[in-house]
Design a protein around this motif. Structure first.
Motif, short mmCIF file in Angstrom:
data_model
loop_
_atom_site.label_atom_id
_atom_site.label_comp_id
_atom_site.label_asym_id
_atom_site.label_seq_id
_atom_site.Cartn_x
_atom_site.Cartn_y
_atom_site.Cartn_z
N ASN A 64 -6.48 4.17 0.06
CA ASN A 64 -5.84 3.99 -1.25
C ASN A 64 -5.71 2.52 -1.64
OD1 ASN A 64 -5.59 6.60 -2.02
ND2 ASN A 64 -3.37 6.67 -1.99
N ALA B 152 -5.10 6.41 -7.51
CA ALA B 152 -4.77 6.14 -6.11
C ALA B 152 -3.31 5.78 -5.92
CB ALA B 152 -5.65 5.00 -5.59
N SER C 268 -8.28 3.49 -9.72
CA SER C 268 -7.21 2.59 -9.28
C SER C 268 -5.84 3.19 -9.57
CB SER C 268 -7.35 1.23 -9.97
OG SER C 268 -6.24 0.40 -9.69
N LYS D 117 -8.84 1.39 -3.13
CA LYS D 117 -9.07 1.99 -4.45
C LYS D 117 -8.21 1.33 -5.51
CE LYS D 117 -10.52 6.56 -2.84
NZ LYS D 117 -10.18 8.01 -2.79
N ILE D 118 -6.96 1.04 -5.16
CA ILE D 118 -6.06 0.39 -6.12
C ILE D 118 -6.60 -0.98 -6.52
CG2 ILE D 118 -3.77 -0.67 -6.37
CD1 ILE D 118 -2.67 1.67 -4.70
N GLN E 149 2.49 -1.75 -7.17
CA GLN E 149 1.51 -1.02 -6.36
C GLN E 149 0.34 -1.91 -5.96
OE1 GLN E 149 1.54 2.04 -5.10
NE2 GLN E 149 3.54 2.62 -5.94
N TYR F 264 -1.39 9.00 -4.74
CA TYR F 264 -1.88 9.75 -3.59
C TYR F 264 -1.64 8.94 -2.32
CZ TYR F 264 -4.32 13.06 -6.64
OH TYR F 264 -4.62 14.01 -7.58
N ASN F 265 -1.64 9.63 -1.20
CA ASN F 265 -1.52 8.97 0.10
C ASN F 265 -2.80 9.22 0.89
OD1 ASN F 265 1.18 8.01 -0.19
ND2 ASN F 265 1.94 10.08 0.20
N SER F 266 -3.57 8.18 1.10
CA SER F 266 -4.77 8.29 1.93
C SER F 266 -5.07 6.92 2.52
CB SER F 266 -5.97 8.79 1.11
OG SER F 266 -6.38 7.83 0.18
#
Length: 264
Positions: free
Chosen positions: A201, A193, A190, A204-205, A250, A196-198
């Protein structure tokens, strides 16, 4: 405030153990009469201090048996940051000036210029040592609450990203540290992520997968908002609220992204 008084007043549980030894050695390179000062800071200087050390150790064992922790002070968190930051900065074999600048800037932002200068002087001497990462992390795991450990991990990723990219060696070090700190793989993923940029994400967060239902997304958001709420680390002092607020933001952004994508 003198450097010695700053350090002496900054620390709580981190007086002892491997962290205390590292700090004592770093101080020994900075202060005249280093042996005396280091002995004082590590509770080895006189019989009264030694008795206090033994009493502290006894209390620590009692806490371990009852699975409770003393409340982490700002100074304990600060010293833990300094030591683990040194591990990450050296992870790729290159001490990039941007990473060093990031550490300094973060400390100025959190603590103000004078305290940050004291901290960075100590950091430069810590950085010259070989850090026993596992022993340090196990001390932190035993003494520091979970929310504060998550805050440490967030800061370490910020250091690694300060030069524009997170190398494989840095990721490996942070992953290893997270394991030693008792942070779950999901919590690690979490926080990672957030740097990162995907396309996945946001999932995942929030610690969910793409096949989660809308209701599961909402429940995950409520859970993560509670976990990362800035009030969780309020005991560390207002200087650490900014980092906590960033993690919270975030989570909110991840949820808003999924709301928009899914149309709910």
């Amino acid at each position: 405030m003198s450097f010695a008084k700053w350090v002496g007043g900054a620390l709580g549980w981190s007086f002892g153990g491997p962290i205390g030894a590292i700090i004592g050695l770093a101080i020994g390179s900075l202060i005249d009469g280093a042996a005396e000062q280091s002995g004082f800071l590590l509770n080895e200087g006189n019989p009264k201090q030694q008795r206090r050390s033994r009493q502290s150790t006894s209390r620590s064992r009692s806490r371990t048996q009852t699975r409770t922790r003393p409340q982490t002070q700002s100074g304990d968190f600060e010293v833990s940051l300094l030591i683990l930051a040194s591990v990450i900065i050296k992870a790729d074999g290159i001490q990039d000036q941007r990473e060093l600048d990031y550490v300094r800037q973060q400390f100025v932002s959190m603590y103000g210029k004078q305290r940050a200068n004291h901290a960075f002087k100590l950091f430069k001497n810590i950085n010259k040592q070989n850090i026993p990462t596992r022993k340090v992390c196990l001390q932190i795991k035993q003494m520091m609450d979970h929310s504060s450990r998550l805050q440490l991990l967030h800061f370490l990723f910020g250091i690694a990203k300060a030069d524009g990219m997170v190398t494989d060696n840095e990721v490996s070090q942070i992953y290893m540290i997270s394991g030693y700190l008792g942070i779950s793989t999901r919590d690690y993923g979490s926080i990672k992520a957030m740097f990162y940029n995907s396309s996945d994400n946001a999932y995942k967060i929030l610690e969910i997968t793409k096949d989660a239902t809308d209701d599961e997304v909402k429940r995950a958001y409520r859970k993560m908002a509670k976990k990362y709420h800035p009030d969780k680390v309020i005991h560390l002092g207002k200087e650490h609220q900014k980092g906590a607020e960033e993690k919270f933001r975030q989570v909110q952004l991840a949820y808003e992204q999924l709301q928009k994508e899914r149309g709910f």
